[in-house]
Design a protein around this motif. Structure first.
Motif, PDB file in Angstrom:
ATOM      1  N   LEU A  25      42.158  43.838  40.039  1.00  0.00           N
ATOM      2  CA  LEU A  25      42.133  44.450  41.222  1.00  0.00           C
ATOM      3  C   LEU A  25      40.442  43.856  41.892  1.00  0.00           C
ATOM      4  O   LEU A  25      39.902  43.023  42.355  1.00  0.00           O
ATOM      5  CB  LEU A  25      42.457  45.444  41.900  1.00  0.00           C
ATOM      6  N   ALA A  26      39.725  44.914  40.792  1.00  0.00           N
ATOM      7  CA  ALA A  26      38.037  44.357  41.192  1.00  0.00           C
ATOM      8  C   ALA A  26      37.730  42.691  40.597  1.00  0.00           C
ATOM      9  O   ALA A  26      37.190  42.368  41.728  1.00  0.00           O
ATOM     10  CB  ALA A  26      37.748  45.155  40.272  1.00  0.00           C
ATOM     11  N   LYS A  27      38.481  42.092  40.006  1.00  0.00           N
ATOM     12  CA  LYS A  27      38.089  40.215  39.843  1.00  0.00           C
ATOM     13  C   LYS A  27      38.492  39.432  40.973  1.00  0.00           C
ATOM     14  O   LYS A  27      38.110  38.495  41.141  1.00  0.00           O
ATOM     15  CB  LYS A  27      38.801  39.797  38.330  1.00  0.00           C
ATOM     16  N   GLN A  28      40.006  40.203  41.442  1.00  0.00           N
ATOM     17  CA  GLN A  28      40.652  39.703  42.512  1.00  0.00           C
ATOM     18  C   GLN A  28      40.554  39.874  43.688  1.00  0.00           C
ATOM     19  O   GLN A  28      39.701  38.557  44.516  1.00  0.00           O
ATOM     20  CB  GLN A  28      42.678  40.153  42.458  1.00  0.00           C
ATOM     21  N   LEU A  29      39.472  41.127  44.752  1.00  0.00           N
ATOM     22  CA  LEU A  29      38.736  40.407  45.322  1.00  0.00           C
ATOM     23  C   LEU A  29      37.601  40.280  45.827  1.00  0.00           C
ATOM     24  O   LEU A  29      36.572  39.214  46.094  1.00  0.00           O
ATOM     25  CB  LEU A  29      38.973  42.810  45.629  1.00  0.00           C
ATOM     26  N   ARG A  30      36.824  39.636  44.357  1.00  0.00           N
ATOM     27  CA  ARG A  30      35.900  39.264  44.144  1.00  0.00           C
ATOM     28  C   ARG A  30      35.673  38.303  44.142  1.00  0.00           C
ATOM     29  O   ARG A  30      35.528  36.515  44.686  1.00  0.00           O
ATOM     30  CB  ARG A  30      35.334  39.737  42.165  1.00  0.00           C
TER      31      ARG A  30
END
Length: 453
Positions: A25-30
């Motif tokens: 999720l952290a990577k996708q939101l970035r």
């Protein structure tokens, strides 16, 4: 938007379900143009080179991470630190001042403790919590009681024995095994008297007694609770965690990039290629699978591959090897890298998830479905919401290797069954879809906060 994720542990040392979801999720939101950060505790044990309260900053796959040393471990550690740790609350405040997030999303509070909840809320930002497991209700997390029964909520005398049961080989476990139930109930009663503040054992019991109310009160500050299953929603409400209008049922999405491009498996047995992927610990039930597999007739062409860390729970792994001894059809390939999951799944016909606990939403089930592979799982809440009997997989009775062996034989003996189950697998939610849903949720909470202001 700046989003701070909080979790109970993180990469690179820890790489199980919660950590994978948080990182994804952290990577996708970035990728969607937002800034993301992670706050997580780290065990203060020999080899980890961190002291209680000490901070450690680094990046993992482009995500800034701050880890904080947990309290020293051991049975003499004040139990209250399990859920009320003001040092962690202070470190949470410090990171909030540095990062200045617009939203905080807690994937887990274990290690951080529920004391970080008011610390986050002091900054006036929305707080989202994902109930990835049963920590808010269960001191040993898995809701499986010391006597093997499935639990529905804390009962102090059972909780005492449950904690002792998780310390195999310890003096505490040995003492509790010899202690009559009447004496345990008496200790539970005495913990609420003045003695409960004077004697260390009773202080520990008193802290355990006060755990549910402390967590319930702080969870009232959470703006939205995301649950993966209807079972989790039901248990949270039954235990006074959250409110009906605050709880959203939404399964998480997975990274299918390493799976989706592979050709679907269309082979039919023989041989029947059975797999287990997961933690090699008692609650995951791999021993049930090995017992069931060994019940299959010798003339049945089948093989079993067991994937998982062979070093973490060594006594249990030794037990598994003894169960499998002498059967050349059973192999222990060990762990594999995350990027190899598609290759591993392509070598199997069916995945077995024989867990002894509710299993909120095992990612390995979704990965199997993404690969077009049916799953055989324990008929227990959580798993049974994803694996539908005779539609996309098969279910068997809790702790019942005979029933599991029966279901595996069906896959081998019933013509077309494996093909029909493959055809019954629907689309799998992706991490991209999950991130888009969360983005919309964060924005709705922020707009609501602005209207209130």
């Amino acid at each position: 938007m700046r989003v701070l994720f909080a979790a109970h542990q993180f990469f690179p040392e820890h790489y199980a379900g919660v950590e994978i979801v948080t990182l994804g999720l952290a990577k996708q939101l970035r990728a969607r143009g937002h800034e993301t950060f992670v706050l997580a505790p780290k065990r203060s044990i020999p080899g980890n080179n961190i002291e209680p309260g000490q901070i450690e900053d680094y990046e993992f796959e482009g995500i800034p991470v701050r880890r904080v040393g947990r309290p020293k471990e051991g049975l003499n550690r004040p139990y209250r630190l399990d859920y009320e740790n003001e040092v962690m609350a202070g470190r949470a405040r410090e990171y909030m001042r540095e990062v200045k997030p617009d939203v905080v999303h807690a994937e887990h509070f274990q290690g951080l403790s529920a004391a970080v909840i008011p610390a986050f809320k002091e900054f006036g930002v929305p707080l989202v919590y994902t109930a990835t497991d049963f920590w808010t209700m269960c001191p040993v997390v898995d809701f499986r009681r010391h006597d093997g029964a499935m639990c529905r909520g804390p009962e102090l005398h059972h909780c005492i024995r449950c904690i002792a049961s998780r310390h195999q080989g310890s003096r505490l476990k040995a003492v509790m095994d010899r202690t009559p139930d009447a004496a345990v109930r008496l200790a539970a009663k005495l913990s609420s008297t003045p003695l409960g503040t004077r004697l260390h054992p009773l202080r520990q019991v008193r802290a355990l007694r006060e755990r549910p109310a402390y967590i319930r009160e702080r969870m009232k500050m959470v703006d939205r609770i995301i649950v993966y299953t209807r079972l989790m929603r039901e248990l949270l409400l039954a235990n006074g965690i959250g409110e009906d209008k605050k709880i959203v049922v939404s399964p998480y999405g997975i990274d299918t990039s390493r799976i989706a491009g592979l050709p679907r498996n269309t082979s039919e047995p023989p041989p029947l290629r059975v797999g287990f992927i997961g933690t090699l610990a008692p609650h995951k039930g791999c021993d049930i699978l090995i017992r069931a597999f060994r019940m299959l007739p010798p003339e049945m062409e089948a093989e079993l591959k067991i994937y998982g860390n062979l070093e973490r729970f060594k006594p249990f792994v030794r037990h598994l090897r003894r169960l499998a001894a002498g059967d050349p059809r059973i192999a222990f390939p060990g762990p594999f890298q995350r990027e190899e999951v598609g290759e591993v799944l392509s070598g199997l016909d069916v995945l077995v998830v024989p867990s002894r606990w509710y299993e909120n939403q095992p990612g390995v089930i979704l990965e199997a479905f993404a690969a077009g592979m049916p799953v055989v799982a324990t008929d227990l809440g959580g798993m049974s919401e994803f694996v539908r009997h005779e539609e996309n997989g098969l279910l068997f009775g809790l702790d019942d290797p005979v029933d599991l062996a029966r279901q595996l034989r069906r896959l081998y003996e019933e013509p077309g069954l494996l093909r029909r189950l493959r055809e019954g697998i629907g689309p799998v939610k992706t991490v991209e879809e999950d991130a888009a849903e969360l983005e919309a949720l964060y924005e709705s909470l922020l707009s609501g906060r602005e209207r209130v202001v």
